[in-house]
Design an enzyme around this catalytic site. Structure first.
Site, mmCIF file in Angstrom:
data_model
loop_
_atom_site.group_PDB
_atom_site.id
_atom_site.type_symbol
_atom_site.label_atom_id
_atom_site.label_comp_id
_atom_site.label_asym_id
_atom_site.label_seq_id
_atom_site.Cartn_x
_atom_site.Cartn_y
_atom_site.Cartn_z
ATOM 1 N N ASP A 1 -6.743 -0.789 -2.138
ATOM 2 C CA ASP A 1 -6.699 -0.172 -0.812
ATOM 3 C C ASP A 1 -5.271 -0.290 -0.262
ATOM 4 O O ASP A 1 -4.408 -0.937 -0.843
ATOM 5 C CB ASP A 1 -7.733 -0.840 0.113
ATOM 6 C CG ASP A 1 -8.132 0.066 1.276
ATOM 7 O OD1 ASP A 1 -7.405 1.049 1.553
ATOM 8 O OD2 ASP A 1 -9.167 -0.198 1.926
ATOM 9 N N GLU B 1 -11.674 1.507 11.392
ATOM 10 C CA GLU B 1 -11.401 0.193 10.785
ATOM 11 C C GLU B 1 -11.441 -0.928 11.826
ATOM 12 O O GLU B 1 -12.275 -0.927 12.728
ATOM 13 C CB GLU B 1 -10.081 0.244 10.016
ATOM 14 C CG GLU B 1 -10.109 1.332 8.916
ATOM 15 C CD GLU B 1 -8.939 1.267 7.963
ATOM 16 O OE1 GLU B 1 -8.612 0.185 7.483
ATOM 17 O OE2 GLU B 1 -8.356 2.334 7.671
HETATM 18 C C1 BGC Z 1 -8.971 2.200 4.233
HETATM 19 C C2 BGC Z 1 -9.529 3.047 3.129
HETATM 20 C C3 BGC Z 1 -8.751 4.326 3.014
HETATM 21 C C4 BGC Z 1 -7.283 4.021 2.856
HETATM 22 C C5 BGC Z 1 -6.411 5.250 2.763
HETATM 23 C C6 BGC Z 1 -7.484 2.049 4.149
HETATM 24 O O1 BGC Z 1 -6.972 1.409 5.280
HETATM 25 O O2 BGC Z 1 -9.577 0.931 4.188
HETATM 26 O O3 BGC Z 1 -10.887 3.304 3.351
HETATM 27 O O4 BGC Z 1 -9.229 5.078 1.946
HETATM 28 O O5 BGC Z 1 -6.841 3.266 3.968
HETATM 29 O O6 BGC Z 1 -6.298 5.892 3.966
HETATM 30 C C1 BGC Z 2 -3.204 4.913 7.763
HETATM 31 C C2 BGC Z 2 -4.582 4.803 7.221
HETATM 32 C C3 BGC Z 2 -4.763 3.450 6.756
HETATM 33 C C4 BGC Z 2 -4.434 2.436 7.837
HETATM 34 C C5 BGC Z 2 -4.536 1.045 7.325
HETATM 35 C C6 BGC Z 2 -2.986 3.892 8.840
HETATM 36 O O1 BGC Z 2 -1.703 3.989 9.351
HETATM 37 O O2 BGC Z 2 -3.011 6.170 8.256
HETATM 38 O O3 BGC Z 2 -4.787 5.698 6.189
HETATM 39 O O4 BGC Z 2 -6.077 3.313 6.352
HETATM 40 O O5 BGC Z 2 -3.153 2.625 8.328
HETATM 41 O O6 BGC Z 2 -4.078 0.119 8.224
#
Ligand code: BGC
Ligand code: BGC
Length: 657
Positions: free
Chosen positions: A329, A528
């Protein structure tokens, strides 16, 4: 799922999955007493047969490619950069195997970039990645978080979030949603969807609860297979990974749904609970041919999953027979002890085949090359990872498909967010609404009525759609959804056509008393960890929605509450204050689906009955993470609960403190 639809005789008296859960609880309890230490016993995990028949010819091609690759090209396959930090020009010099667009990344850093710009950029990355003629590099893959439709693209079809689909209990619908999503991703030239989330969320305080289909592992299992088949096509058929399909990614392996409501938290479950609850979605997804899996940010008993060799390698690749790409990830490797975003041999050695290194890819490329040279990453492990990447790329026919814009569905913008696709999203909205209360059969409403539409979420597509919509946290104004319809707009259309009248007043003000008020309220978008909350009380300290419901009732206006939420929350006061209460989850931009169900025909006949039934239990108190079925107090409404129009919808007065 036929039985899930049945209406429970009484509140909290019916639970379709209780037998399974009770069994698992027993296992978990005995295991917990016996073995507190987090040792993994791979031999106790089911040994799965391969999903795809062994293919000697394919393996031969992989070996031939591998033999011609330089160590630099090999290491490149292990690294994925974000388009916010890499250009096609960079890719000519650094032979990375894949790229992604994170939730906040888009062409020219413009989240409203036209679909044609995505396709043009896909071509540029593709061309940069194929290198000189005769080179052994095979094209780079582009992955995206298409988690409820191709949701980063303005104008694409956006579906309700997974929690809503769970309530629909309709695997065929989920498969169709996967097919549409895949096709729309293909229109813009991308190859890979980071979806489905197969977390079995069991504490709704978790900010990603809405990405989970259900707390019921059996439903997650069924849906995981359906979504993977929809996205990729069925293995063993000519449709598998053809030009209308994309790679799927069940995520986040393993145990992300069991961290006590904390994103990126620590899962303290027993090994048997991981196996019987958390892993079911993966078993089904892999059997359905899933080609990639994403590792979890979370830990298991303090060990970060990105460094857990026993679960990543021995269980997932060994016992479950997963022969595709295990992807890290977003900088997930940096949390492994001793690692940074730019260096992490430990994660590769634990079994990750690609590290998602959105911004640290340059450093990671250099450090991984050095580690391979010095033997900190063995040649065997490096080759194994590269083989897996090549295997997936060849299965996806990336070597022969040509540039993204030359592929069959590329640039077919008339299909992106087409009426036919949006009709499926609207069907999903209708099927996922759950009716919790319907005093004196207030619903369905007459479309000839004078309807007041109130609540600060009544006219907001962002509020309907939640996170992962256009950008990461989901904050777009209505005008950025070219085909979108708010819940108010859908009501207005329905009522106006029948000769009634709908008036919007977010604060619920009126001159002439309306026949009925529909109050649309609920959570604000999040993604998230931004969505983690301390208790399940809806909107603690902010009671303006409640005040609005109560005031309308005091003014003798019958009140229908429409609640937008990414999780079940404690809303006893709001339930008491409303005559009818509908949980709409995060339905997305097809707001018309709500009016479809709330309103009868002008003649008074039901158009669509409520079919949604809870896929998460509903909390009886703000303190109980009610979805924790093993420990929580009895829920207010159990799994499977939901009223239909024929049911007696009166609800006793609920305790308010
Ligand atoms: C998330 C994932 C996601 C990835 C890419 C991460 O922060 O946990 O689910 O696919 O970012 O955006
Ligand atoms: C990104 C996401 C990612 C996240 C993780 C964001 O800035 O756009 O894709 O999942 O950071 O912290």
């Amino acid at each position: 799922m036929g039985t899930m639809r049945r209406r429970p005789a009484r509140l909290a008296s019916y639970c379709a999955a209780c037998t399974v859960l009770a069994f698992v609880a027993t296992l978990a309890a005995s295991d917990r007493d016996a073995a507190p230490a987090p040792s993994v016993h791979p031999q106790r995990w089911p040994k799965l047969p391969p999903a795809l028949a062994p293919d000697a010819q394919l393996e031969g091609r992989i070996e031939a490619l591998l033999a011609r690759m330089t160590s630099e090209q090999k290491v490149g396959q292990l690294i994925q950069a974000d388009i916010g930090s890499i250009t096609p020009g960079d890719l000519r010099h650094y032979p990375l195997g894949s790229i992604l667009n994170g939730g906040n990344s888009s062409p020219r850093d413009d989240k409203l970039a036209a679909p044609s710009e995505w396709l043009a950029l896909a071509d540029r990355f593709y061309e940069a990645s194929i290198g000189a003629p005769g080179s052994a590099t095979i094209p780079a893959l582009w992955g995206t978080d298409a988690v409820h439709g191709h949701n980063n693209i303005p104008g694409a079809t956006i579906f309700p979030h997974n929690i809503a689909l769970g309530a629909a209990h309709d695997p065929q619908l989920v498969r169709r949603i996967g097919e549409i999503t895949a096709l729309e991703v293909r229109i813009t030239g991308l190859d890979w969807a980071f979806s489905p989330t197969v977390a079995v969320a069991r504490d709704a305080r978790w900010g990603r609860t809405y990405e989970s289909y259900s707390e019921d592992p059996q439903l997650v299992r069924e849906y995981a297979a359906a979504m993977v088949m929809g996205l990729q096509g069925a293995p063993g058929t000519p449709q598998f990974l053809d030009a209308a399909h994309v790679l799927a990614t069940p995520k986040h392996f393993l145990g992300d749904g069991g961290t006590g409501g904390k994103d990126r938290g620590d899962n303290l479950a027993s090994e048997s609970e991981l196996r019987e609850l958390d892993s079911l979605g993966y078993q089904a997804a892999i059997a359905a041919g899933a080609q990639t899996v994403m590792a979890s940010f979370s830990s298991w008993h303090g060990v970060k999953m990105h460094g857990n060799r026993a679960l990543l390698t021995d269980v997932l690749k060994g016992r479950m027979g997963f022969d595709g790409i295990l992807l890290g990830d977003w900088n997930g490797h940096e949390q492994v002890p001793g690692c940074t975003p730019g260096s992490c041999a430990a994660a590769v050695n634990a079994g990750l085949d690609i590290l998602m290194a959105p911004d640290g890819w340059r450093e990671l490329f250099a450090s991984t090359r050095a580690q391979a040279r010095e033997g900190l990453i063995s040649a065997a492990r490096l080759d194994d990872a590269v083989r897996r990447v090549l295997r997936v790329k060849l299965r996806a026919r990336l070597d022969s498909e040509g540039r993204p814009s030359s592929r069959p569905f590329a640039g077919r913008y008339e299909l992106l967010g087409s009426a036919a696709h949006r009709a499926v999203a609207r069907q999903a909205v209708r099927e996922s609404l759950v009716l919790l209360k319907n005093r004196d059969h207030l619903l369905p409403l007459s479309p000839r009525a004078r309807v007041l539409v109130a609540g600060d979420a009544a006219d907001s597509i962002a509020r309907q759609s939640g996170g992962w919509t256009i950008d990461w946290q989901g904050t777009e104004p209505n005008q950025d959804f070219p085909h979108g319809e708010t819940i108010f707009a859908g009501i207005a259309r329905c009522v106006t056509a029948a000769g009634g009248r709908a008036t919007l007043s977010p604060m619920g003000e009126f001159h002439a008393r309306p026949d009925v008020a529909i109050v649309v309220f609920g959570e604000h978008p999040y993604a998230e960890y931004e969505g983690d909350v301390a208790t399940l009380e809806y909107s603690p300290g902010d009671a303006h929605d409640l005040a609005l419901l109560r005031r309308l009732r005091a003014q003798h206006v019958p009140v229908v509450a429409v609640f937008l939420s990414g999780r079940p929350l404690w809303v006893n006061r709001e339930l008491n204050a409303a005559d009818s209460f509908v949980v709409a989850w995060l339905p997305g931009p097809e707001g018309g689906g709500v009016a479809d169900v709330l309103f009868a025909t002008p003649a008074g006949a039901v158009r669509y009955d409520f079919r949604g039934r809870l896929s998460f239990s509903w909390p009886a108190s703000p303190r109980s993470p009610a979805v924790d079925h093993q420990k929580g107090e009895a829920p207010l409404f159990s799994l499977g609960y939901g009223l239909g129009y024929r049911d007696d919808g009166d609800l006793r007065r609920l305790p308010e403190s």
